[in-house]
Write an enzyme that holds these catalytic residues in place. Structure first.
Site: not given
Ligand code: OAD
Length: 254
Positions: A67, A103, A106, A121, A129, A158, A196, A222-223
């Site tokens: 991390y 989520q 950053d 998140h 702590c 603590c 996401t 994009p997808v």
């Molecule tokens: P993912 O990695 O699961 O999904 C990323 C998404 O972003 C995908 O659908 C890609 O198609 C899309 N993507 C990629 N490049 C892009 C761009 N330039 N513009 C727009 N979209 C783009 O990430 P999250 O959905 O954020 O949780 O993942 C959710 C959670 O899973 C995270 O917060 C994390 C992880 O486990 C924890 O750590 C609790």
């Protein structure tokens, strides 16, 4: 960049906007997503080894070192045009607020100019702590030469270990953040879901909550994703391209 007319129409009349973001929002800033093939963080690391209480109990110095290096890499990336466009949207006439529910751990939305950002998140800059939950005000820096293990600092209250202020697999979301997110999407005219995969709940349920509350839901990705079916409109574009184009179109459409 032409903006789909149905997206401009949906956004034009929206006074209360909520932008729900995931890792794809920061991809064009150089931050790896979690699940994209080749570049995704979880493609290179075993999530169970890093992002769980079990991993922390098993080998806290290993988890802490990973991390620390991740947080250091997040501190040196810059907001992209998408982050800045979201912040600029709030200044358009007829818009009462543009809130961000993310989520992402950053702080690129904040550095891009957004005032209120709900972090579902956790955050790369918040530590606490592991035992008494006291916030830890320190900062971390990556060592010059990467190492596999670093002893976490200890809590001045603590004496237990300090842990990253992020949500790990199996942990509940921070209650305040979740409640605020539900309130915001429930009252929104427009919920814009950006970058996401829609795989991780409860965050992935927010677009449906917004829709049930009467919001129009637009997806920028994009997808196709697990959220696509809930969206009224889907725009297959990236965040740093689509969001500035949309805000620019709104400036002229109002
Ligand atoms: P993912 O990695 O699961 O999904 C990323 C998404 O972003 C995908 O659908 C890609 O198609 C899309 N993507 C990629 N490049 C892009 C761009 N330039 N513009 C727009 N979209 C783009 O990430 P999250 O959905 O954020 O949780 O993942 C959710 C959670 O899973 C995270 O917060 C994390 C992880 O486990 C924890 O750590 C609790």
């Amino acid at each position: 960049m032409p903006v789909p007319p149905e997206v401009v129409d949906a956004a034009r009349g929206a006074a209360r906007v909520v932008v729900v973001t995931g890792a794809g929002m920061s991809a064009e800033s150089g931050v790896a997503t979690f699940r994209d093939e080749q570049t995704g963080l979880w493609a290179r690391y075993d999530a169970e080894d890093l992002a769980s209480v079990e991993a922390w109990e098993r080998d806290a110095p290993f988890v802490w070192a990973w991390y620390v290096s991740r947080f250091a890499s997040l501190a040196v990336v810059e907001p992209n045009a998408g982050h800045r466009a979201v912040a600029a949207w709030a200044g358009l006439s007829g818009v009462s607020r543009v809130d961000v529910v993310t989520q992402n751990i950053d702080d690129l939305h904040e550095r891009g100019g957004s005032d209120e950002v709900v972090h579902l998140h956790g955050s790369a800059t918040a530590f606490r702590c592991e035992s008494c939950d006291a916030p830890w005000p320190g900062t971390v820096a990556a060592p010059d030469v990467p190492v596999a293990r670093i002893e976490p600092p200890t809590c001045p209250v603590c004496g237990a270990r300090v842990r990253p202020g992020v949500v790990w697999f199996g942990e509940p979301l921070p209650t305040d953040a979740w409640d605020r997110a539900v309130d915001l999407v429930s009252a929104a005219d427009l919920v814009l879901v950006v970058g996401t995969s829609g795989l991780v709940f409860p965050a992935a349920g927010l677009p449906a909550v917004g829709r049930a509350g009467g919001a129009v839901v637009v997806e920028i990705n994009p997808v196709e994703t697990e959220t696509s079916d809930v969206a009224d409109h889907r725009w297959r574009e990236t965040a740093a391209v689509a969001l500035p184009a949309l805000v620019s179109a709104l400036r002229t459409a109002r």
